[in-house]
Design an enzyme around this catalytic site. Structure first.
Site, short mmCIF file in Angstrom:
data_model
loop_
_atom_site.label_atom_id
_atom_site.label_comp_id
_atom_site.label_asym_id
_atom_site.label_seq_id
_atom_site.Cartn_x
_atom_site.Cartn_y
_atom_site.Cartn_z
N GLY A 1 1.00 -0.95 -0.05
CA GLY A 1 -0.06 0.07 0.15
C GLY A 1 0.73 1.11 0.01
N LEU B 1 -4.12 -11.35 6.33
CA LEU B 1 -4.77 -10.72 7.80
C LEU B 1 -5.75 -11.45 8.12
CD1 LEU B 1 -4.21 -6.89 7.49
CD2 LEU B 1 -3.13 -8.35 9.22
N GLN C 1 -8.76 -2.95 4.70
CA GLN C 1 -9.56 -2.44 3.63
C GLN C 1 -9.77 -1.02 4.15
OE1 GLN C 1 -11.51 -1.06 1.70
NE2 GLN C 1 -13.34 -1.01 3.09
N SER D 1 -6.71 5.67 12.94
CA SER D 1 -7.25 6.63 11.86
C SER D 1 -8.05 7.51 12.60
CB SER D 1 -7.98 5.87 11.05
OG SER D 1 -8.76 6.96 10.14
N GLU E 1 -10.31 8.67 11.25
CA GLU E 1 -11.84 8.50 10.75
C GLU E 1 -12.61 8.01 12.04
OE1 GLU E 1 -13.30 9.06 7.86
OE2 GLU E 1 -15.16 8.06 8.24
N TYR F 1 -15.84 1.10 8.48
CA TYR F 1 -14.35 1.40 8.45
C TYR F 1 -14.09 2.16 9.92
CZ TYR F 1 -9.78 3.30 7.67
OH TYR F 1 -8.51 3.71 7.81
N HIS G 1 -3.20 11.27 5.00
CA HIS G 1 -2.05 11.72 4.12
C HIS G 1 -1.98 10.84 2.86
CE1 HIS G 1 -1.68 8.19 7.09
NE2 HIS G 1 -0.98 7.44 6.26
P1 NAP Z 1 -3.76 1.23 1.20
O1 NAP Z 1 -2.80 1.95 0.18
O2 NAP Z 1 -5.20 1.07 0.89
O3 NAP Z 1 -3.00 -0.10 1.58
C1 NAP Z 1 -3.51 -1.04 2.31
C2 NAP Z 1 -2.49 -2.12 2.32
O4 NAP Z 1 -3.50 -3.37 2.99
C3 NAP Z 1 -2.37 -2.93 0.99
O5 NAP Z 1 -0.92 -3.38 1.11
C4 NAP Z 1 -3.26 -4.03 0.90
O6 NAP Z 1 -2.69 -5.18 0.08
C5 NAP Z 1 -3.19 -4.62 2.13
N1 NAP Z 1 -4.44 -5.74 2.73
C6 NAP Z 1 -5.49 -5.12 2.40
N2 NAP Z 1 -6.38 -6.38 2.78
C7 NAP Z 1 -5.50 -7.25 3.39
C8 NAP Z 1 -5.56 -8.61 3.89
N3 NAP Z 1 -6.77 -9.11 3.99
N4 NAP Z 1 -4.30 -9.15 4.27
C9 NAP Z 1 -3.22 -8.59 3.99
N5 NAP Z 1 -2.86 -7.27 3.66
C10 NAP Z 1 -4.01 -6.59 3.24
O7 NAP Z 1 -3.66 1.93 2.59
P2 NAP Z 1 -2.61 3.15 3.33
O8 NAP Z 1 -3.16 4.51 2.85
O9 NAP Z 1 -1.04 2.91 2.79
O10 NAP Z 1 -2.75 3.19 4.71
C11 NAP Z 1 -2.05 2.18 5.63
C12 NAP Z 1 -2.95 2.00 6.96
O11 NAP Z 1 -2.97 3.21 7.54
C13 NAP Z 1 -4.36 1.29 6.67
O12 NAP Z 1 -4.57 0.63 7.70
C14 NAP Z 1 -5.27 2.51 6.76
O13 NAP Z 1 -6.75 2.08 7.20
C15 NAP Z 1 -4.61 3.22 7.69
N6 NAP Z 1 -4.56 4.86 7.64
C16 NAP Z 1 -4.48 5.32 6.40
C17 NAP Z 1 -4.59 6.89 6.40
C18 NAP Z 1 -4.27 7.68 5.11
O14 NAP Z 1 -4.63 8.85 4.93
N7 NAP Z 1 -3.57 7.10 4.14
C19 NAP Z 1 -4.98 7.54 7.50
C20 NAP Z 1 -5.32 6.73 8.85
C21 NAP Z 1 -5.01 5.47 8.86
P3 NAP Z 1 -3.02 -5.01 -1.56
O15 NAP Z 1 -2.22 -4.25 -2.20
O16 NAP Z 1 -2.81 -6.59 -1.81
O17 NAP Z 1 -4.74 -4.55 -1.78
N1 GDD Z 2 -13.11 8.80 -2.34
C1 GDD Z 2 -13.77 10.00 -2.91
N2 GDD Z 2 -14.02 10.04 -4.05
N3 GDD Z 2 -14.01 11.07 -1.63
C2 GDD Z 2 -14.73 12.12 -2.34
C3 GDD Z 2 -15.36 12.24 -3.51
C4 GDD Z 2 -14.93 11.13 -4.57
O1 GDD Z 2 -15.31 11.21 -5.66
N4 GDD Z 2 -15.95 13.16 -3.80
C5 GDD Z 2 -15.91 13.88 -2.55
N5 GDD Z 2 -15.34 13.14 -1.77
C6 GDD Z 2 -15.03 13.45 -0.28
C7 GDD Z 2 -15.32 12.23 0.62
O2 GDD Z 2 -16.85 12.14 0.91
C8 GDD Z 2 -14.72 12.62 2.00
O3 GDD Z 2 -15.34 13.47 2.57
C9 GDD Z 2 -13.52 13.13 1.46
O4 GDD Z 2 -13.62 13.55 0.05
C10 GDD Z 2 -12.20 12.46 1.59
O5 GDD Z 2 -12.37 11.23 1.13
P1 GDD Z 2 -11.05 10.14 0.83
O6 GDD Z 2 -10.12 10.65 0.17
O7 GDD Z 2 -11.94 8.63 0.33
O8 GDD Z 2 -10.74 9.95 2.37
P2 GDD Z 2 -11.47 9.62 3.78
O9 GDD Z 2 -11.11 10.93 4.58
O10 GDD Z 2 -12.80 9.11 3.56
O11 GDD Z 2 -10.40 8.29 4.19
C11 GDD Z 2 -9.05 8.48 4.17
O12 GDD Z 2 -8.58 8.98 5.38
C12 GDD Z 2 -8.63 8.14 6.46
C13 GDD Z 2 -8.13 9.01 7.82
O13 GDD Z 2 -8.95 10.25 8.23
C14 GDD Z 2 -8.60 6.85 4.08
O14 GDD Z 2 -7.29 7.00 3.96
C15 GDD Z 2 -8.83 6.03 5.49
O15 GDD Z 2 -8.13 4.66 5.13
C16 GDD Z 2 -8.00 7.01 6.66
O16 GDD Z 2 -8.12 6.32 7.88
#
Ligand code: NAP
Ligand code: GDD
Length: 353
Positions: A10, A63, A87, A129, A131, A153, A183
């Protein structure tokens, strides 16, 4: 030092792996079997002459499969475990709530139990998160703000957060929650809003696309750079005592602000291209997130380096470059050789001696 990363394929997993390899770690990543390659984000590590690929090891597991986790733990005996696998798409979690609960929530206790039963003492990082704050009960949100999740989620992440706290208190595990706010990066999944906008702006600029369909433009988030945030994960595991930390920039922006910046950077007017599609609305929305990371700044010495503007420009420029390369027919670069090396490594790693 040996680090085990779930979710290495990821966005965050790829940045974390690079950072740990640069620090001299042996990095073990769990990948799941898929019908096509899903290692695009970590392939370039194999092309980096500064990172000997012998220190990056990929193992098959899932997982949702406790036996694979137990086996991997016993075989690798890691010093640090980063549980990033999930997920992770909030909108999708409404479509597959039960699966999301399993992989994003319950899987954390599977890993914690595997650690406890192994008798090993690795440090454990849980990717919690913002969230979980959901319908936020205070602004800004910090470590003591109560949770009010607004999605399957968010609810799954709240379970994972509390079970991590519980295993720390009940069994003395060195287990930390990083409560990370949104991020992003050029490696962000293409269905998250920042990347969706960056990619569409680039394609519209190059005449490859006319319209962009989005949902709620008024939602506000605290958006930072993924490269900065993985550093905070590592810092948490280097402390004397385990604890939980908010990681955020402290600034909040709307989806509309991303549009202004991304399209504006390319001298485009987003209003002539963006259409609203209610399919992208969520049954329950999180309207406003903004984090207070002062505890992490004080105790970890962490601070974000990339501003919101720099982040969006970085993403648009990266997508512009990628789309241009596709047009020129050089999109795959010499990834072919990297792929061959990767295939060989996976084969070796899947059958550890
Ligand atoms: P991401 O790009 O969606 O990556 C998710 C990873 O989890 C991928 O490597 C995916 O593998 C793996 N995965 C999914 N289902 C799995 C399973 N059943 N077994 C093993 N691996 C599995 O997420 P990210 O943005 O890097 O975020 C990393 C973590 O931080 C996540 O837990 C996310 O919920 C959390 N988080 C993210 C944010 C953000 O803004 N990015 C903020 C707060 C928390 P595949 O490549 O095979 O799908
Ligand atoms: N994805 C998406 N697609 N979001 C949209 C769209 C669209 O077309 N249009 C508007 N949005 C709005 C969503 O409704 C949400 O309020 C905001 O954009 C951000 O959406 P995402 O980028 O999907 O991120 P997220 O905030 O729902 O979730 C991400 O951040 C979380 C941390 O607060 C993910 O990375 C989560 O895994 C992470 O935990």
């Amino acid at each position: 030092m040996k680090a085990l990363i779930t979710g290495i394929t990821g966005q965050d997993g790829s940045y974390l792996a690079e950072m740990l390899l640069a620090k001299g770690y042996h990095v073990y990543g769990i990948i799941r079997r898929s019908s096509s390659f899903n290692t695009g984000r970590i392939d370039p590590i194999y092309q980096d002459p500064h990172v000997p690929d012998a220190r990056l090891h990929l193992v098959y597991g899932d997982l949702n499969d406790a036996s694979s986790l137990n086996k991997i733990l016993r075989t690798i005996r890691p010093d640090e475990i980063y549980n990033l696998g999930a997920q992770s798409h909030v909108r999708v979690s409404f479509d597959i709530p039960e699966y999301t609960a399993e992989v994003t929530g319950v899987a954390t206790v599977r890993l914690l139990e595997a650690i406890r039963e192994s008798g090993l003492h690795p440090k454990f990082y849980q990717a919690s998160s913002s969230e979980m704050f959901g319908k936020a009960l205070e602004v800004p949100q910090h470590e003591t703000t109560p949770f009010y999740p607004r999605s399957p989620y968010g609810a799954a992440k709240a379970y994972a957060y509390w079970i991590t706290v519980n295993y720390r208190e009940a069994y003395g595990l060195f287990a930390c929650n990083g409560i990370l706010f949104n991020h992003e990066s050029p490696r962000r999944g293409e269905t998250f809003v920042s990347r969706k906008i960056a990619k569409a702006a680039a394609r519209i600029k190059l005449g490859l696309q006319e319209e962009l369909y989005l949902g709620n433009l008024d939602a506000r988030r605290d958006w930072g750079f993924a490269g900065d945030y993985v550093e905070a994960m590592w810092l948490m595991l280097q402390q004397q005592e385990p604890d939980d930390y908010v990681i955020a920039t402290g600034a909040t922006h709307s989806v509309r602000d991303i549009l202004e910046l991304a399209f504006g950077h390319l001298d485009l007017d987003w209003k002539t291209h963006v259409k609203i599609d209610p399919r992208y609305y969520r049954p329950t929305e999180v309207d406003l997130l903004v984090g207070d990371a002062s505890k992490a700044m004080r105790e970890l010495g962490w601070k974000p380096k990339v501003s919101f503007r720099e982040l969006i420009v970085m993403m648009v420029e990266a997508d512009l470059e990628a789309e241009r390369r596709k047009i020129e027919g050089t999109g795959s670069g010499d990834r072919g050789s990297a792929r061959a090396i990767l295939e060989a490594t996976i084969k070796k790693a899947a059958d550890p001696d």
